[in-house]
Write a protein that holds these residues in place. Structure first.
Motif, PDB file in Angstrom:
ATOM      1  N   GLN A  91      33.727  46.929  41.692  1.00  0.00           N
ATOM      2  CA  GLN A  91      32.936  46.071  40.816  1.00  0.00           C
ATOM      3  C   GLN A  91      33.429  44.627  40.857  1.00  0.00           C
ATOM      4  N   ILE A  92      34.747  44.444  40.925  1.00  0.00           N
ATOM      5  CA  ILE A  92      35.305  43.094  41.049  1.00  0.00           C
ATOM      6  C   ILE A  92      34.805  42.429  42.318  1.00  0.00           C
ATOM      7  N   ASP A  93      34.879  43.159  43.440  1.00  0.00           N
ATOM      8  CA  ASP A  93      34.452  42.614  44.733  1.00  0.00           C
ATOM      9  C   ASP A  93      32.973  42.260  44.714  1.00  0.00           C
ATOM     10  N   GLN A  94      32.160  43.119  44.139  1.00  0.00           N
ATOM     11  CA  GLN A  94      30.715  42.861  44.090  1.00  0.00           C
ATOM     12  C   GLN A  94      30.403  41.587  43.319  1.00  0.00           C
ATOM     13  N   MET A  95      31.043  41.420  42.173  1.00  0.00           N
ATOM     14  CA  MET A  95      30.792  40.216  41.379  1.00  0.00           C
ATOM     15  C   MET A  95      31.318  38.974  42.068  1.00  0.00           C
ATOM     16  N   GLU A  96      32.543  39.065  42.610  1.00  0.00           N
ATOM     17  CA  GLU A  96      33.151  37.878  43.218  1.00  0.00           C
ATOM     18  C   GLU A  96      32.372  37.403  44.432  1.00  0.00           C
ATOM     19  N   ASN A  97      31.733  38.322  45.121  1.00  0.00           N
ATOM     20  CA  ASN A  97      30.954  37.961  46.305  1.00  0.00           C
ATOM     21  C   ASN A  97      29.532  37.521  45.987  1.00  0.00           C
ATOM     22  N   SER A  98      29.168  37.590  44.708  1.00  0.00           N
ATOM     23  CA  SER A  98      27.778  37.302  44.336  1.00  0.00           C
ATOM     24  C   SER A  98      27.556  35.879  43.839  1.00  0.00           C
ATOM     25  N   PHE A  99      28.628  35.108  43.657  1.00  0.00           N
ATOM     26  CA  PHE A  99      28.451  33.728  43.196  1.00  0.00           C
ATOM     27  C   PHE A  99      29.644  32.892  43.648  1.00  0.00           C
ATOM     28  N   SER A 100      29.445  31.589  43.609  1.00  0.00           N
ATOM     29  CA  SER A 100      30.499  30.666  44.016  1.00  0.00           C
ATOM     30  C   SER A 100      31.366  30.357  42.800  1.00  0.00           C
ATOM     31  N   ARG A 101      32.564  30.885  42.814  1.00  0.00           N
ATOM     32  CA  ARG A 101      33.430  30.760  41.647  1.00  0.00           C
ATOM     33  C   ARG A 101      34.283  29.502  41.708  1.00  0.00           C
ATOM     34  N   THR A 102      34.381  28.824  40.566  1.00  0.00           N
ATOM     35  CA  THR A 102      35.245  27.658  40.456  1.00  0.00           C
ATOM     36  C   THR A 102      36.699  28.097  40.518  1.00  0.00           C
ATOM     37  N   LYS A 103      37.490  27.431  41.346  1.00  0.00           N
ATOM     38  CA  LYS A 103      38.908  27.749  41.452  1.00  0.00           C
ATOM     39  C   LYS A 103      39.689  26.886  40.457  1.00  0.00           C
ATOM     40  N   GLY A 104      40.836  27.374  40.049  1.00  0.00           N
ATOM     41  CA  GLY A 104      41.675  26.603  39.148  1.00  0.00           C
ATOM     42  C   GLY A 104      41.744  27.241  37.767  1.00  0.00           C
ATOM     43  N   PHE A 105      42.303  26.516  36.818  1.00  0.00           N
ATOM     44  CA  PHE A 105      42.476  27.004  35.461  1.00  0.00           C
ATOM     45  C   PHE A 105      41.257  26.641  34.616  1.00  0.00           C
ATOM     46  N   VAL A 106      40.524  27.665  34.230  1.00  0.00           N
ATOM     47  CA  VAL A 106      39.284  27.463  33.488  1.00  0.00           C
ATOM     48  C   VAL A 106      39.579  27.280  32.001  1.00  0.00           C
ATOM     49  N   LEU A 107      38.877  26.345  31.372  1.00  0.00           N
ATOM     50  CA  LEU A 107      38.922  26.205  29.921  1.00  0.00           C
ATOM     51  C   LEU A 107      37.864  27.153  29.360  1.00  0.00           C
ATOM     52  N   TYR A 108      38.301  28.169  28.661  1.00  0.00           N
ATOM     53  CA  TYR A 108      37.426  29.250  28.244  1.00  0.00           C
ATOM     54  C   TYR A 108      36.410  28.794  27.201  1.00  0.00           C
ATOM     55  N   GLY A 109      35.285  29.506  27.149  1.00  0.00           N
ATOM     56  CA  GLY A 109      34.271  29.228  26.144  1.00  0.00           C
ATOM     57  C   GLY A 109      32.979  28.696  26.714  1.00  0.00           C
ATOM     58  N   GLY A 110      32.673  29.039  27.970  1.00  0.00           N
ATOM     59  CA  GLY A 110      31.416  28.582  28.556  1.00  0.00           C
ATOM     60  C   GLY A 110      30.215  29.109  27.783  1.00  0.00           C
ATOM     61  N   CYS A 111      30.292  30.380  27.380  1.00  0.00           N
ATOM     62  CA  CYS A 111      29.275  30.971  26.517  1.00  0.00           C
ATOM     63  C   CYS A 111      29.975  32.006  25.640  1.00  0.00           C
ATOM     64  N   LEU A 145      49.002  52.373  35.175  1.00  0.00           N
ATOM     65  CA  LEU A 145      49.531  51.016  35.271  1.00  0.00           C
ATOM     66  C   LEU A 145      48.677  50.167  36.207  1.00  0.00           C
ATOM     67  N   GLU A 146      48.272  50.728  37.340  1.00  0.00           N
ATOM     68  CA  GLU A 146      47.406  50.007  38.272  1.00  0.00           C
ATOM     69  C   GLU A 146      46.085  49.654  37.601  1.00  0.00           C
ATOM     70  N   TYR A 147      45.546  50.594  36.857  1.00  0.00           N
ATOM     71  CA  TYR A 147      44.262  50.359  36.191  1.00  0.00           C
ATOM     72  C   TYR A 147      44.365  49.202  35.205  1.00  0.00           C
ATOM     73  N   MET A 148      45.434  49.168  34.445  1.00  0.00           N
ATOM     74  CA  MET A 148      45.596  48.082  33.477  1.00  0.00           C
ATOM     75  C   MET A 148      45.700  46.727  34.172  1.00  0.00           C
ATOM     76  N   ASN A 149      46.344  46.701  35.335  1.00  0.00           N
ATOM     77  CA  ASN A 149      46.444  45.456  36.097  1.00  0.00           C
ATOM     78  C   ASN A 149      45.075  45.017  36.609  1.00  0.00           C
ATOM     79  N   ARG A 150      44.301  45.958  37.149  1.00  0.00           N
ATOM     80  CA  ARG A 150      42.967  45.635  37.654  1.00  0.00           C
ATOM     81  C   ARG A 150      42.026  45.261  36.515  1.00  0.00           C
ATOM     82  N   LEU A 151      42.240  45.844  35.351  1.00  0.00           N
ATOM     83  CA  LEU A 151      41.328  45.598  34.240  1.00  0.00           C
ATOM     84  C   LEU A 151      41.336  44.132  33.818  1.00  0.00           C
TER      85      LEU A 151
END
Length: 200
Positions: A91-111, A145-151
């Motif tokens: 699911q991570i791969d599908q989302m990441e490949n579906s849009f152009s993501r801004t790199k860097g430290f995001v200021l949260y609260g877009g929506c 433990l792996e799941y929590m990291n991926r989550l």
């Protein structure tokens, strides 16, 4: 049957295997943190569409399974299947490949939905840190433990995907002092080097 039992009035509680422990025990703190995480995921579900709501509900189910394994670590039926980790990665791969993501430290609260997901992601990171501490003292299911990291990765990329879908442009940390900006980013990245997510 009353909701209160009075059994914990003296600061003790029991794990699923019947072992009595202090409410300040690291395992109880971890269970409480994962419960907090699931609650924040529930808060995000209120604003999610049906597809995302279903995925978040499945995550809550897995978290319940992980909590059972923490409370009764020697019970093999609570061992997490590697399939659950693979599902998150897909699911991570599908989302990441579906849009152009801004790199860097995001200021949260877009929506509002992405903001709720980012709060859940921050709690997921805290839960993982506490899980690592518990693992050192008592052992832990490696797949859990792996799941929590991926989550935390999943919640981060879902928040960014949500902002993109809502046509909210993300704002990154910046400074008029470029060297200061680079130093801040480098120092924060060093602190978060074991916590995949916002440093990407």
């Amino acid at each position: 049957m009353k909701i209160y039992t009075k059994q914990g009035d003296h600061g003790q509680t029991s794990l699923m295997n019947g072992v009595s422990v202090s409410k300040s025990d690291d395992r109880i703190e971890l269970l409480g943190t994962i419960d907090e995480l699931s609650s924040f995921i529930g808060l995000a579900k209120v604003l999610a569409d049906a597809s995302l709501c279903d995925r978040l509900s499945m995550i809550q189910q897995v978290l319940m399974h992980i909590m059972a394994g923490i409370a009764d670590p020697r019970n093999p039926k609570f061992a997490l299947c590697s399939k659950r980790v693979a599902e998150l990665e897909q699911q991570i791969d599908q989302m990441e490949n579906s849009f152009s993501r801004t790199k860097g430290f995001v200021l949260y609260g877009g929506c509002e939905l992405s903001a709720r997901l980012d709060v859940a992601r921050a709690v997921a990171r805290r839960a993982e840190r506490r899980f690592r501490s518990v693992a050192l003292k008592y052992g832990a299911d490696s797949k859990a433990l792996e799941y929590m990291n991926r989550l935390s990765d999943y919640l981060y990329i879902t928040a960014r995907f949500t902002d993109n879908a809502a046509n909210h442009s993300e704002k990154n940390y910046s400074s008029s002092d470029e060297q200061l900006c680079r130093d801040v980013v480098r120092n924060v990245m060093n602190c978060l080097s074991s916590e995949k997510g916002n440093e990407k």
